[in-house]
Design a protein around this motif. Structure first.
Motif, short mmCIF file in Angstrom:
data_model
loop_
_atom_site.label_atom_id
_atom_site.label_comp_id
_atom_site.label_asym_id
_atom_site.label_seq_id
_atom_site.Cartn_x
_atom_site.Cartn_y
_atom_site.Cartn_z
N ILE A 131 -1.82 18.99 -2.54
CA ILE A 131 -0.69 18.41 -1.90
C ILE A 131 -1.36 16.89 -1.78
O ILE A 131 -0.45 16.10 -1.99
N GLY A 132 -2.59 16.59 -1.52
CA GLY A 132 -2.99 15.19 -1.53
C GLY A 132 -2.87 14.50 -2.84
O GLY A 132 -2.22 13.48 -2.80
N ILE A 133 -3.24 15.05 -3.72
CA ILE A 133 -3.33 14.65 -5.19
C ILE A 133 -1.68 14.32 -5.53
O ILE A 133 -1.33 13.37 -6.17
N ALA A 134 -0.94 15.09 -5.11
CA ALA A 134 0.58 14.95 -5.27
C ALA A 134 1.08 13.61 -4.87
O ALA A 134 2.18 13.02 -5.34
N GLU A 135 0.64 12.89 -3.83
CA GLU A 135 0.81 11.81 -3.18
C GLU A 135 0.27 10.54 -3.81
O GLU A 135 0.70 9.49 -3.52
N VAL A 136 -0.36 10.71 -4.93
CA VAL A 136 -1.29 9.73 -5.63
C VAL A 136 -0.26 9.13 -6.74
O VAL A 136 0.04 9.83 -7.93
N SER A 137 0.33 7.89 -6.65
CA SER A 137 1.01 7.31 -7.27
C SER A 137 1.24 5.86 -7.22
O SER A 137 1.13 5.34 -5.97
N ALA A 138 1.42 5.14 -8.35
CA ALA A 138 1.49 3.66 -7.95
C ALA A 138 2.46 3.17 -7.00
O ALA A 138 3.72 3.83 -6.98
N ASN A 139 2.30 2.11 -5.90
CA ASN A 139 3.23 1.56 -5.00
C ASN A 139 3.46 2.52 -3.91
O ASN A 139 4.11 2.20 -3.08
N LYS A 140 2.79 3.78 -3.89
CA LYS A 140 2.93 4.52 -2.51
C LYS A 140 2.02 4.23 -1.70
O LYS A 140 0.85 3.52 -2.04
N PRO A 141 2.19 4.56 -0.22
CA PRO A 141 1.04 4.24 0.64
C PRO A 141 -0.18 5.19 0.44
O PRO A 141 0.16 6.45 0.23
N LEU A 142 -1.34 4.60 0.92
CA LEU A 142 -2.29 5.27 0.84
C LEU A 142 -2.30 6.44 1.94
O LEU A 142 -2.91 7.39 1.90
N ALA A 143 -1.78 6.07 2.98
CA ALA A 143 -1.48 7.14 4.02
C ALA A 143 -0.85 8.15 3.77
O ALA A 143 -1.09 9.21 4.32
N ASN A 144 0.16 8.22 2.79
CA ASN A 144 0.97 9.42 2.37
C ASN A 144 -0.22 10.50 2.15
O ASN A 144 0.31 11.94 2.17
#
Length: 248
Positions: A131-144
Motif C-alpha cells: 500500500i505504501g509503495i503504491a503511493e510512490v510516484s513523481a510529484n506526490k506528497p511524501l506524506a501519502n
C-alpha cells in the motif's frame, strides 16, 4: 539518490537483485537448530560471490553482514549464538552495495507453523508495504506513504512503530530524504522524479516505538508486542514506482 540516466537504474537493479536473492536464499536455508550467525554466514558467502559489500558493516561497523532479528527483536539484530527454533518469527534485513550503488530489502519469515494471529500479521505487514509503495510516484506528497499505511493499519486494529522510518538510498545506505514516515504525518515534501527510497513499515499488534538494547544495536518494541517489517527499494517515476529489490 535521484536516477537521471538508464545506466544508473541498471546499476541499482543489479544490487537490488543481489540483496533480494540473498535474503530469499537465507530464508530458504533457515532451519531449527541453526544459529543466527550460521544464517548470516550464508548471507556473507552469497554477497561475496556476487561481488557485493555489506552496507551496515561497511557504513556503520555493524557486527554482522546482515541484520537478523528473532521474535521480540524487531530490527538490527546482531547475528550470533542464538539458536533458531520452530515457530520463530525471523526478520532478515539485507542491504549491500556494488559499484557504488546501494539497495536495501527486508522481510519477516515464519520458521515453520506459527499462531494464526502471527500468520495474519505477516500477511498484513506485506500488504501494508504494498500500500505504501503504491503511493510512490513523481510529484506526490511524501506524506501519502505513511497516511495510506496508517489508514490500513487503523482499519485492521494494528499499530505502527513510529521511530523506525523509511529513507532515501542509492549512493549510500541512508541519504535524502533522511526520514520518511510510514505512519500518519504532515510531511510537506514532495516526491521528485527518479527519487530512490525504501518503503518499510513496521506493523505491530500493540507496539508504538523501538527501544535499543544494551548491545547498542538490537531494537525491541515498546510496549512489547509482535512486529513485522517488509521492505523494498523503489524508484519514483511519473508512471509510478519501480521496485528494484526483486529476486531473479
Amino acid at each position: 539518490m535521484t536516477i537521471t540516466h538508464e545506466d544508473e537504474l541498471d546499476g541499482l537493479k543489479t544490487i537490488g537483485r543481489i540483496v533480494a536473492n540473498t535474503m530469499h536464499a537465507m530464508a530458504k536455508a533457515m532451519e531449527p537448530g541453526m544459529t543466527t550467525r550460521e544464517l548470516d554466514d550464508i548471507g556473507r558467502a552469497l554477497l561475496d560471490q556476487a561481488g557485493a559489500i555489506s552496507a551496515p558493516e561497511a557504513s556503520y561497523d555493524f557486527p554482522g553482514t546482515t541484520c537478523i532479528s528473532v521474535n521480540e527483536e524487531i530490527a538490527h539484530g546482531i547475528p550470533g549464538p542464538r539458536i533458531l527454533a520452530a515457530g520463530d518469527l525471523v526478520n532478515i534485513d539485507v542491504s549491500a552495495s556494488k559499484n557504488g550503488y546501494y539497495a536495501d530489502t527486508g522481510a519477516s519469515f515464519r520458521l515453520g507453523p506459527v499462531t494464526p494471529a502471527v500468520d495474519q500479521l505477516c500477511r498484513d505487514g506485506k500488504r501494508a508495504m504494498q500500500i505504501g509503495i503504491a503511493e510512490v510516484s513523481a510529484n506526490k506528497p511524501l506524506a501519502n506513504i505513511g497516511n495510506a499505511i496508517g489508514k490500513f493499519a487503523r482499519k485492521r486494529g494494528y499499530t505502527l512503530i513510529r521511530n523506525l522510518a523509511s529513507h532515501g538510498v542509492g549512493r549510500a545506505l541512508h541519504e535524502y530524504p533522511e526520514e520518511i514516515a510510514t505512519w500518519p504525518n504532515r510531511d510537506t515534501r514532495r516526491i521528485h522524479n527518479g527519487l530512490v527510497l525504501t518503503v518499510e513499515p513496521f506493523l505491530s499488534r500493540g507496539g508504538h516505538f523501538a527501544n535499543q538494547a544494551r548491545d547498542g544495536w538490537t531494537l525491541h518494541a515498546d510496549p512489547t508486542a509482535p512486529v513485522v517489517q517488509y521492505e523494498h527499494t523503489v524508484v519514483a517515476t511519473h508512471r509510478g514506482p519501480i521496485i528494484v529489490t526483486l529476486p531473479g
